[in-house]
Design a protein around this motif. Structure first.
Motif: not given
Length: 480
Positions: A321-340
């Motif tokens: 029940x708050x802005x999810x931005x700070x939590x989503x920033x902790x996701x390892x997006x570099x790992x998702x891009x690496x997989x792509x």
């Protein structure tokens, strides 16, 4: 000639990807694994091994969605203090250092099976370093216990590590429960054996006590560790009796006045918000744990894994029940891009025909119907996992297993996938570069601001070789 050029160019593109994945900080091209993965994918398109449409189609959205969602769930579990509770369990009523090693192995394995090995290692490394400092122990046996047990424990479930996520989607043969049923005995026995090897190899190190309890208590009473006394009470010896009484009177008066002021200012409006915040926090944490349990139940009931994980992630975001931005920033997006990039690069390498040629040669010897065949297959997976990395190995060999459906029985095919899952995961313990979990533990320990420790390649290798061989053999025996 055109086919030969295609093979050469495709091999060059794959070699660039592999080299930067294994050595991400080479002096002449220090761009890292993620950028190296994208570079390999781009070269596959530039060299016309894949056209742009085929490159986009090579990206497996189900795996990416599952990986992203499990990372989001792990972020919210961390916010709900799940890993803090696991860390406290490590030292709660511990019966010595040997008990501590066994606890680290157990906590690391269970948390990796449920929350992925990379996440567990990222969060628990700091706790292990603190415990090593409190117990006055060298950190490396505890760090090796954390990393190796995380890899072994992650083999038990389809969400334990990235290569199992690939197997879940590519094979199409396993439900969450059936995969865990096939892998759990090997994981449990392998975990016990790994802990036993740790205790045997580091028994003397773990038995040395550099500082006994009396020395610790004495050091706590040294002047350097005590608070300094006020100068009037410690240094001014000319204070008269009357002055002392006056001082005590003023202190007593001041304390009474301060206490009266605090009581007067404290009101019901100050107490209720704190109480409400506390209970709201408890309620939210309870909901987070219930969502996690619900996700596991849905997975055991064979509900679609990607959408189950995505639903759990969104439920936690809504409950926040708050802005999810700070939590989503902790996701390892570099790992998702690496997989792509890796999906595209491996697909292009498949187009060269080299993996098919090598598999056709090895397949006649690597039959899962005989002990010799299983040993050869395991050796191939072990070598490829430590040279190509485990996820590309699963992608390459998984495609070969999928193509072997017509020539293999269903039971043999399931056994082959389980062997691929087990060996590709456990082989990550062979060297420090064998898995991302090892590198995470090493980097987290090296960069710790107050408890920094450098786990060397050779120190890991001395333990990794005997442990990997023993655990792999025992697990293959149970799976077969």
């Amino acid at each position: 000639m055109t086919a030969l050029v295609k093979v050469i160019l495709g091999s060059i593109a794959f070699a660039v990807f592999w080299f930067l994945a294994v050595f991400p900080a080479v002096p002449f091209l220090p761009i890292g694994r993620t950028a190296g993965s994208l570079l390999g994918a781009l070269l596959m398109v530039v060299f016309q091994i894949l056209d742009p449409g085929d490159a986009y189609n090579a990206v497996n959205l189900q795996i990416l969605a599952l990986l992203f969602s499990t990372m989001v769930v792990s972020v919210y579990l961390e916010r709900a203090d799940m890993f803090q509770y696991l860390g406290k369990f490590l030292s709660w009523k511990s019966n010595g250092v040997k008990d501590l090693i066994c606890r680290i192995c157990l906590v690391s394995a269970v948390s990796s099976a449920l929350f992925t090995n990379d996440t567990s290692c990222m969060v628990l490394t700091e706790f292990v370093l603190k415990i090593a400092r409190q117990k006055n122990l060298p950190p490396y046996p505890l760090l090796l216990a954390l990393a190796s047990s995380a890899n072994i424990g992650s083999s038990a479930t389809l969400i334990g590590n990235p290569q199992n996520l690939v197997i879940a989607i590519e094979s199409g043969l396993f439900s969450f429960g059936s995969f865990m049923e096939g892998m759990l005995p090997a994981m449990i026995v392998g975990l016990v054996l790994n802990a036993f090897i740790l205790l045997v190899m580091f028994w003397k190190v773990l038995s040395i006590q550099n500082e006994d309890e009396e020395d610790v208590n004495l050091r706590r009473l040294l002047p350097a560790t005590m608070s300094h006394l006020p100068s009037n009470m410690n240094g001014n010896r000319n204070v008269g009796h009357a002055d002392t009484q006056g001082l005590e009177s003023r202190v007593s008066s001041d304390e009474h006045e301060t206490t009266h002021l605090i009581v007067h200012e404290m009101s019901e409006c100050d107490v209720l918000p704190n109480t409400w915040t506390k209970w709201r926090r408890i309620l939210w944490k309870t909901c987070v744990y219930l969502v996690m349990v619900g996700m596991l139940v849905c997975l055991l009931m064979d509900v679609n894994m990607s959408w189950t994980a995505t639903g759990a992630a969104l439920a936690l975001i809504v409950l926040g029940f708050e802005d999810a931005g700070p939590s989503l920033e902790k996701v390892s997006y570099y790992l998702l891009v690496f997989f792509c990039g890796m999906f595209i690069t491996v697909e292009g390498f498949e187009k060269t025909g080299i993996p098919s040629l090598l598999w056709d040669y090895a397949e006649r010897y690597a039959e899962v119907t005989s002990a010799n065949g299983i040993a050869i297959l395991a050796l191939v997976i072990l070598v490829l996992s430590n040279s190509l990395s485990n996820v590309p190995t699963v992608l390459l060999l998984g495609a070969r297993l999928t193509g072997s459906r017509a020539s293999m029985s269903l039971d043999d095919l399931k056994k082959a996938w389980l062997i691929l899952a087990w060996v590709s995961t456990v082989s990550g313990n062979l060297t420090l570069l064998g898995s991302a979990a090892n590198l995470i533990v090493c980097e987290q320990a090296r960069r710790s601001p107050h408890l920094a420790y450098n786990l060397s390649f050779w120190r890991h290798l001395k333990f990794g070789v005997p442990s990997t061989i023993a655990v792999t053999v025992v697990g293959l025996t149970l799976i077969s």
